[in-house]
Design an enzyme around this catalytic site. Structure first.
Site, PDB file in Angstrom:
ATOM      1  N   SER A  69       0.795  -1.226   0.000  1.00 57.18           N
ATOM      2  CA  SER A  69       0.000   0.000   0.000  1.00 57.18           C
ATOM      3  C   SER A  69       0.833   1.286   0.000  1.00 57.18           C
ATOM      4  O   SER A  69       1.491   1.582  -0.980  1.00 57.18           O
ATOM      5  CB  SER A  69      -0.949  -0.054   1.194  1.00 57.18           C
ATOM      6  OG  SER A  69      -1.929   0.914   1.074  1.00 57.18           O
ATOM      7  N   ASP A 283      -1.850   1.536  -3.629  1.00 61.09           N
ATOM      8  CA  ASP A 283      -2.750   0.449  -4.038  1.00 61.09           C
ATOM      9  C   ASP A 283      -4.186   0.927  -4.184  1.00 61.09           C
ATOM     10  O   ASP A 283      -5.114   0.121  -4.260  1.00 61.09           O
ATOM     11  CB  ASP A 283      -2.661  -0.737  -3.072  1.00 61.09           C
ATOM     12  CG  ASP A 283      -3.156  -0.395  -1.678  1.00 61.09           C
ATOM     13  OD1 ASP A 283      -3.145   0.795  -1.327  1.00 61.09           O
ATOM     14  OD2 ASP A 283      -3.554  -1.310  -0.936  1.00 61.09           O
ATOM     15  N   ASP A 285      -6.288   2.569  -2.133  1.00 61.80           N
ATOM     16  CA  ASP A 285      -7.327   2.478  -1.107  1.00 61.80           C
ATOM     17  C   ASP A 285      -7.422   3.725  -0.239  1.00 61.80           C
ATOM     18  O   ASP A 285      -8.207   3.760   0.702  1.00 61.80           O
ATOM     19  CB  ASP A 285      -7.196   1.201  -0.250  1.00 61.80           C
ATOM     20  CG  ASP A 285      -5.905   1.106   0.511  1.00 61.80           C
ATOM     21  OD1 ASP A 285      -5.104   2.059   0.478  1.00 61.80           O
ATOM     22  OD2 ASP A 285      -5.688   0.058   1.154  1.00 61.80           O
ATOM     23  N   ALA A 377      -8.090  10.013   9.062  1.00 62.09           N
ATOM     24  CA  ALA A 377      -7.634  11.299   8.529  1.00 62.09           C
ATOM     25  C   ALA A 377      -6.730  11.093   7.311  1.00 62.09           C
ATOM     26  O   ALA A 377      -6.671  11.936   6.410  1.00 62.09           O
ATOM     27  CB  ALA A 377      -6.903  12.072   9.620  1.00 62.09           C
ATOM     28  N   ASN A 378      -6.048   9.943   7.260  1.00 59.21           N
ATOM     29  CA  ASN A 378      -5.128   9.678   6.143  1.00 59.21           C
ATOM     30  C   ASN A 378      -5.857   9.359   4.829  1.00 59.21           C
ATOM     31  O   ASN A 378      -5.213   9.072   3.818  1.00 59.21           O
ATOM     32  CB  ASN A 378      -4.138   8.568   6.502  1.00 59.21           C
ATOM     33  CG  ASN A 378      -4.808   7.218   6.751  1.00 59.21           C
ATOM     34  OD1 ASN A 378      -5.917   6.966   6.299  1.00 59.21           O
ATOM     35  ND2 ASN A 378      -4.113   6.343   7.481  1.00 59.21           N
ATOM     36  N   ARG A 502       1.813   5.972  19.194  1.00 57.53           N
ATOM     37  CA  ARG A 502       1.402   4.569  19.040  1.00 57.53           C
ATOM     38  C   ARG A 502       2.385   3.859  18.109  1.00 57.53           C
ATOM     39  O   ARG A 502       2.975   4.504  17.220  1.00 57.53           O
ATOM     40  CB  ARG A 502      -0.030   4.464  18.470  1.00 57.53           C
ATOM     41  CG  ARG A 502      -0.251   5.271  17.210  1.00 57.53           C
ATOM     42  CD  ARG A 502      -1.628   5.035  16.617  1.00 57.53           C
ATOM     43  NE  ARG A 502      -1.722   3.698  16.030  1.00 57.53           N
ATOM     44  CZ  ARG A 502      -1.301   3.395  14.802  1.00 57.53           C
ATOM     45  NH1 ARG A 502      -0.747   4.300  14.007  1.00 57.53           N
ATOM     46  NH2 ARG A 502      -1.418   2.164  14.359  1.00 57.53           N
ATOM     47  N   PRO A 503       2.551   2.548  18.326  1.00 58.73           N
ATOM     48  CA  PRO A 503       3.440   1.831  17.405  1.00 58.73           C
ATOM     49  C   PRO A 503       2.721   1.621  16.079  1.00 58.73           C
ATOM     50  O   PRO A 503       1.543   1.261  16.075  1.00 58.73           O
ATOM     51  CB  PRO A 503       3.671   0.483  18.116  1.00 58.73           C
ATOM     52  CG  PRO A 503       2.512   0.313  19.038  1.00 58.73           C
ATOM     53  CD  PRO A 503       1.981   1.679  19.372  1.00 58.73           C
ATOM     54  N   SER A 504       3.414   1.846  14.968  1.00 59.03           N
ATOM     55  CA  SER A 504       2.805   1.604  13.659  1.00 59.03           C
ATOM     56  C   SER A 504       2.597   0.104  13.472  1.00 59.03           C
ATOM     57  O   SER A 504       3.390  -0.710  13.953  1.00 59.03           O
ATOM     58  CB  SER A 504       3.718   2.135  12.558  1.00 59.03           C
ATOM     59  OG  SER A 504       3.373   1.550  11.322  1.00 59.03           O
ATOM     60  N   THR A 506       2.354  -0.990  10.294  1.00 63.03           N
ATOM     61  CA  THR A 506       2.777  -1.231   8.906  1.00 63.03           C
ATOM     62  C   THR A 506       4.231  -0.841   8.646  1.00 63.03           C
ATOM     63  O   THR A 506       4.776  -1.175   7.605  1.00 63.03           O
ATOM     64  CB  THR A 506       1.912  -0.428   7.906  1.00 63.03           C
ATOM     65  OG1 THR A 506       2.074   0.966   8.192  1.00 63.03           O
ATOM     66  CG2 THR A 506       0.448  -0.791   8.001  1.00 63.03           C
TER      67      THR A 506
HETATM   68  C1  G16 Z   1      -3.041   0.678   6.493  1.00 66.52           C
HETATM   69  C2  G16 Z   1      -4.365   0.490   7.176  1.00 66.52           C
HETATM   70  C3  G16 Z   1      -4.893   1.827   7.643  1.00 66.52           C
HETATM   71  C4  G16 Z   1      -3.866   2.508   8.531  1.00 66.52           C
HETATM   72  C5  G16 Z   1      -2.512   2.582   7.831  1.00 66.52           C
HETATM   73  C6  G16 Z   1      -1.404   3.073   8.747  1.00 66.52           C
HETATM   74  O1  G16 Z   1      -3.213   1.503   5.385  1.00 66.52           O
HETATM   75  O2  G16 Z   1      -5.259  -0.134   6.292  1.00 66.52           O
HETATM   76  O3  G16 Z   1      -6.091   1.610   8.337  1.00 66.52           O
HETATM   77  O4  G16 Z   1      -4.272   3.794   8.863  1.00 66.52           O
HETATM   78  O5  G16 Z   1      -2.131   1.286   7.388  1.00 66.52           O
HETATM   79  O6  G16 Z   1      -1.300   2.184   9.811  1.00 66.52           O
HETATM   80  P1  G16 Z   1      -0.138   2.285  10.868  1.00 66.52           P
HETATM   81  O7  G16 Z   1      -0.203   3.683  11.420  1.00 66.52           O
HETATM   82  O8  G16 Z   1      -0.472   1.237  11.888  1.00 66.52           O
HETATM   83  O9  G16 Z   1       1.159   2.059  10.162  1.00 66.52           O
HETATM   84  P2  G16 Z   1      -2.515   1.202   3.984  1.00 66.52           P
HETATM   85  O10 G16 Z   1      -3.089   2.224   3.067  1.00 66.52           O
HETATM   86  O11 G16 Z   1      -1.048   1.341   4.195  1.00 66.52           O
HETATM   87  O12 G16 Z   1      -2.949  -0.207   3.693  1.00 66.52           O
END
Ligand code: G16
Length: 548
Positions: A69, A283, A285, A377-378, A502-504, A506
């Site tokens: 993504s 991607d 979304d 918000a993103n 917060r810990p990410s 992704t």
């Molecule tokens: C994914 C999730 C989203 C989330 C984002 C960031 O988005 O589907 O709901 O807001 O990751 O998550 P984090 O802050 O935990 O890294 P995407 O667009 O990367 O699939």
């Protein structure tokens, strides 16, 4: 399937997709996500799990999307899609993590154990839809997914390069043909068809104009819009940029995440002042909008803005159609700008729920309303309608008076234009353009609805981001000790101050969010909180610096 045939699970693993790393990997915010080179065995194993999941769901189709993504090109990932087109049920995330981390030697026995635990009937048919984004590592990973499905005698169907939401949509349609046709063309027919229908009912008025610049993040979303553009019959004049040619790199200095987090316009093209730009992610979304004012300052219209725009229009149409008694609510996360929440609750008088980051949490909460509008918000979000809401709108379209019918028919088009399975940049773009057109708004009018509090997001690298725990929809930090009280002390110094960490799920970072009454104050608060994270949560690499 007798246990002896699980031998092939091991054979494929050993010969084709061996586990070559001991790095622990976890099913995170949106599946597994890390360097593509560490993922082949994980994707193969998710092919196995998808087949087991399909059998537990009586042979209904499960989806597998190969994508990272918004992450940069060297990363990749995989996420599973449940039969309704929603994210994998959370209780299965632990199974996914277990299966991804066992050694090749233990893979056969762990697979067998999971089959028993979830009581899967391995005699049933199993179907798995597989899609991928444009990353150069995706085809190899998609092949590993196919092998995983085959190893447990499931039937894979490959969709090639598609946006994540197109795959979610196709999975839903395959399991529920009343939702549409389970093909990319079927998706265009329904979503774009509804947009063209509605545009014939609305005239272009006020400050709205039909030109829309698009930043495709050099990913799949822009490519799909290029296909759609040809069939729009002038209803919308898309000017597409960052489609992946001319050396443009995926998500690099462009795309929804870059625009939102850096608060800068996408590179790779320039849009004229006051011209609205829609920015997608890799991607397809997520979606945010922006424009440059006369002084070339960027004005951002993020997920909060899209949510308020859609929620207020749907509320108006529901009232005008006479479909009364339906509960419409909005779901946000801690990242929602404080000004947006105030506007929604005080001005629009719409109830708001705040949940943890991750579409899976928002989607779930939105289902508790008759009409649930959810957006991060993103730019990640959509609208979900209950069966009761759809019935009520259809009834209003059939039996209402002339004016009620008009509004109900617009609503029916809006529902058809919405990809209810997951946040979808393409569907959201058509929804936004519809509302702007119906209301005669340009980007400045849209921005004028409320004034955002200045905010800043930062990333901090620590040795282990899992030392951070949170509560209260991530608004409070419960570990490591002392971090929340430090954040409270810092926030107290600022007018309208708010911050959380917060810990990410992704990326291997801790995320910091801060807002305050001025941009300078928000930047300083974010940097101070980042320093507190670095000091109290085992910072690694360079220490965050305070702005001058
Ligand atoms: C994914 C999730 C989203 C989330 C984002 C960031 O988005 O589907 O709901 O807001 O990751 O998550 P984090 O802050 O935990 O890294 P995407 O667009 O990367 O699939």
């Amino acid at each position: 399937m007798p246990p002896s045939s699980l031998r092939v699970v091991y054979a494929f693993a050993r010969e084709m997709h061996p586990k070559t790393t001991d790095v622990f990997i976890q099913y995170g915010t949106a599946g597994f996500r890390t360097k593509a080179s560490l993922l082949e065995h994980v994707v193969y194993r998710m092919g196995l799990l998808a087949v087991i999941r399909s059998r537990v769901k009586n042979g209904r189709t499960i989806g597998m999307m190969i994508t990272a993504s918004h992450n940069l090109e060297p990363d990749n990932g995989v996420k599973l899609i449940d039969p309704h087109g929603e994210m994998l049920e959370q209780s299965w995330e632990e199974l996914a993590t277990r299966l991804a981390n066992v050694s090749d030697n233990d893979l056969e026995s762990t697979t067998e154990q999971i089959i028993k635990e979830v009581n899967a009937d391995m005699g049933l048919k199993a179907s798995v839809f597989i899609g991928m984004d444009t990353r150069y590592t995706s085809p190899r990973l998609a092949a590993a997914a196919v092998h995983g499905v085959m190893a447990l005698k499931g039937t894979p169907k490959e969709f090639g390069i598609v946006t994540t939401p197109i795959l979610h949509y196709c999975v839903r349609c395959r399991n529920d043909n009343s939702y549409g046709k389970p093909t990319e063309e079927g998706y265009y027919e329904k979503i774009v068809g509804a947009f063209k229908n509605i545009r014939q009912k609305l005239s272009v008025t006020g400050n709205y104009n039909t030109i829309l610049y698009v930043d495709g993040a050099n990913g799949v979303g822009g490519k799909k819009l290029n296909i759609i553009k040809k069939g729009l019959d002038g209803e919308l004049d898309l000017v597409l940029h960052n489609l992946g040619g001319n050396g443009g790199k995926l998500n690099l200095n462009c795309g929804a995440d870059y625009v939102k987090v850096s608060q800068k316009p996408a590179t790779g093209f320039e849009a004229p002042p006051l011209q609205r730009v829609a920015s997608l992610d890799g991607d397809g979304d997520r979606l945010v909008y922006y424009y440059l004012d006369q002084n070339e300052n960027m004005k951002l219209l993020d997920g909060d803005r899209i949510a308020t725009l859609l929620a207020s229009y749907i509320t108006e149409l529901l009232a005008a159609s006479g479909a009364l008694g339906l509960r419409l609510g909005l779901v946000q996360t801690a990242y929602a700008n404080g000004a947006s929440t105030k506007y929604i609750t005080q001005k629009l008088k719409i109830p708001v729920t705040c949940v943890k980051t991750g579409v899976k949490h928002l989607h779930h909460a939105a289902l508790s309303y008759d009409v649930g509008v959810y957006f991060e918000a993103n730019g990640h979000g959509t609208v979900v309608y209950s069966d009761a809401a759809k019935r009520a709108v259809r009834e209003a379209a059939d039996t209402g008076d002339v004016e009620q019918r008009k509004s109900a028919e617009l609503l029916l088009d809006l529902i058809d234009m919405t990809n209810e399975t997951v946040g979808d940049a393409i569907s959201d773009l058509f929804l936004v353009e519809t509302v702007l057109c119906a209301r005669g708004l340009d980007a400045r009018d849209w921005l004028a609805q409320y004034t955002d509090l200045p905010c800043r997001q930062l990333k901090v690298t620590v040795q282990d981001r899992n030392v951070i725990s949170t509560a209260d929809a991530e608004r409070k930090c419960t570990a490591p000790e002392g971090l929340q009280s430090r954040i409270d002390e810092l926030v107290d110094k600022y007018t309208d101050g708010r911050a959380f960490v917060r810990p990410s799920g992704t990326e291997d970072v801790v995320r910091v969010y801060a807002e305050a009454d001025t941009q300078q104050a928000a930047d300083k608060l974010a940097a101070e909180v980042a320093q507190a994270v670095f000091d109290l949560a085992g910072g690694a690499g360079e220490r965050p610096v305070l702005p001058e």
